[in-house]
Design a protein around this motif. Structure first.
Motif, PDB file in Angstrom:
ATOM      1  N   UNK A   1      29.234   1.064  76.232  1.00 48.98           N
ATOM      2  CA  UNK A   1      30.416   0.208  76.355  1.00 48.98           C
ATOM      3  C   UNK A   1      30.892   0.134  77.802  1.00 48.98           C
ATOM      4  N   UNK A   2      30.710   1.215  78.541  1.00 54.09           N
ATOM      5  CA  UNK A   2      31.074   1.211  79.961  1.00 54.09           C
ATOM      6  C   UNK A   2      30.107   0.351  80.759  1.00 54.09           C
TER       7      UNK A   2
ATOM      8  N   UNK B   1      19.745  -6.217  77.489  1.00 51.63           N
ATOM      9  CA  UNK B   1      20.220  -7.602  77.556  1.00 51.63           C
ATOM     10  C   UNK B   1      21.603  -7.739  76.953  1.00 51.63           C
ATOM     11  N   UNK B   2      21.824  -7.110  75.802  1.00 53.59           N
ATOM     12  CA  UNK B   2      23.132  -7.173  75.161  1.00 53.59           C
ATOM     13  C   UNK B   2      24.212  -6.545  76.040  1.00 53.59           C
TER      14      UNK B   2
ATOM     15  N   UNK C   1      37.989  -0.934  74.972  1.00 54.00           N
ATOM     16  CA  UNK C   1      38.515  -1.616  73.793  1.00 54.00           C
ATOM     17  C   UNK C   1      37.852  -2.977  73.576  1.00 54.00           C
ATOM     18  N   UNK C   2      37.463  -3.640  74.672  1.00 52.45           N
ATOM     19  CA  UNK C   2      36.876  -4.978  74.563  1.00 52.45           C
ATOM     20  C   UNK C   2      35.353  -4.956  74.502  1.00 52.45           C
ATOM     21  N   UNK C   3      34.734  -3.789  74.697  1.00 55.05           N
ATOM     22  CA  UNK C   3      33.262  -3.745  74.737  1.00 55.05           C
ATOM     23  C   UNK C   3      32.648  -2.752  73.756  1.00 55.05           C
TER      24      UNK C   3
ATOM     25  N   UNK D   1      28.030  -1.059  69.897  1.00 56.25           N
ATOM     26  CA  UNK D   1      27.553  -0.908  68.521  1.00 56.25           C
ATOM     27  C   UNK D   1      26.390  -1.858  68.264  1.00 56.25           C
ATOM     28  N   UNK D   2      26.498  -3.093  68.715  1.00 58.13           N
ATOM     29  CA  UNK D   2      25.408  -4.049  68.519  1.00 58.13           C
ATOM     30  C   UNK D   2      24.159  -3.625  69.281  1.00 58.13           C
ATOM     31  N   UNK D   3      24.338  -3.112  70.487  1.00 55.66           N
ATOM     32  CA  UNK D   3      23.195  -2.651  71.275  1.00 55.66           C
ATOM     33  C   UNK D   3      22.492  -1.492  70.586  1.00 55.66           C
ATOM     34  N   UNK D   4      23.276  -0.573  70.012  1.00 54.23           N
ATOM     35  CA  UNK D   4      22.669   0.552  69.304  1.00 54.23           C
ATOM     36  C   UNK D   4      21.922   0.084  68.066  1.00 54.23           C
ATOM     37  N   UNK D   5      22.427  -0.939  67.418  1.00 56.10           N
ATOM     38  CA  UNK D   5      21.747  -1.485  66.240  1.00 56.10           C
ATOM     39  C   UNK D   5      20.415  -2.136  66.609  1.00 56.10           C
ATOM     40  N   UNK D   6      20.210  -2.425  67.909  1.00 57.57           N
ATOM     41  CA  UNK D   6      18.929  -2.965  68.354  1.00 57.57           C
ATOM     42  C   UNK D   6      17.811  -1.933  68.233  1.00 57.57           C
TER      43      UNK D   6
END
Length: 234
Positions: free
Chosen positions: A19-20, A64-65, A168-170, A175-180
């Motif tokens: 997220x950072x 990329x995400x 808070x905004x990322x 989470x989406x990147x980890x789901x990759x």
């Protein structure tokens, strides 16, 4: 400003500071370096080239995400960094430092349960030692869910965060990147699950009066007068 993230395995960069990365990548060049292959220690995948290639492809998708400028794979043997001279790992880190000259570096906490994480931390700390010509001013250690907390402070001093980044905004990008990572993601209550990642961010955020945060332990920060002057003029 250029930023480098040194991770032992594919997914560590996302778990530790995804997220950072997403937050910083909006305005800075963030380069990810993955030192190990992340899969060949598993019996079922030890000789499976397709599985390794799939993991690298997942890492590129996560990069990329997150919006990082690049990801580099050094392909050291998974969970066998201790079979290599530490100097060889240090050399690889130093080569990257010479090439991209980052002002800030993020890497593993030395107290992680995972031995590769420990050696990555040691190699980065060595490579960024404050000698003439080293560009690194700030060195941060991140926590990796399912490794840092499972050390239970029995391997080395536990993770003691003292820097908190508002994500808070990322956090959902993380989470989406980890789901990759098809082979690395896990279902709740595993620490890598989406629910657990959000919960950790909420907990770290509450520590600092934020909605969600990623936490870091600042290992070293150098504020020379010339640097301070540049920052005042920026």
């Amino acid at each position: 400003m250029t930023i480098a993230v040194f991770a032992a395995h594919p997914d560590d960069e996302t778990l530790g500071c995804g997220a950072t990365i997403a937050k910083l990548a909006a305005t800075e060049d963030v380069h990810i370096v993955v030192l190990g292959d992340g899969i060949t220690a598993r019996e079922a995948s030890r000789h499976d080239r397709a599985a390794a290639d799939a993991l690298y492809a997942d890492a590129e998708a996560a990069t990329t995400l997150l919006g990082a400028a690049s990801v580099t794979f050094e392909r050291l043997p998974d969970l066998r960094f201790d079979t290599l001279p530490l100097l060889e790992i240090v050399w690889r880190v130093e080569r990257v430092l010479r090439e991209i000259r980052p002002a800030s570096v993020f890497t593993h906490h030395p107290g992680d349960l995972n031995r590769d994480h420990q050696l990555t931390s040691r190699a980065v700390l060595t490579a960024t030692r404050p000698v003439d010509g080293c560009p690194v001013r700030d060195l941060y250690c991140f926590e990796v869910p399912s490794s840092t907390e499972w050390g239970f402070a029995g391997v080395a001093p536990g993770f003691t965060p003292n820097v908190f980044v508002d994500v808070s905004e990322t956090i959902e990008t993380k989470v989406r990147a980890m789901e990759s990572y098809r082979s690395e993601r896990r279902a709740f209550p595993h620490p890598r699950s989406p629910e657990a990642l959000r919960a950790l961010a909420r907990y770290r955020g509450s520590t600092a009066g934020l909605e969600s945060a990623e936490a870091f332990q600042l290992m070293r920060s150098i504020r020379a007068e010339a640097v301070a002057q540049e920052e005042r003029e920026a």
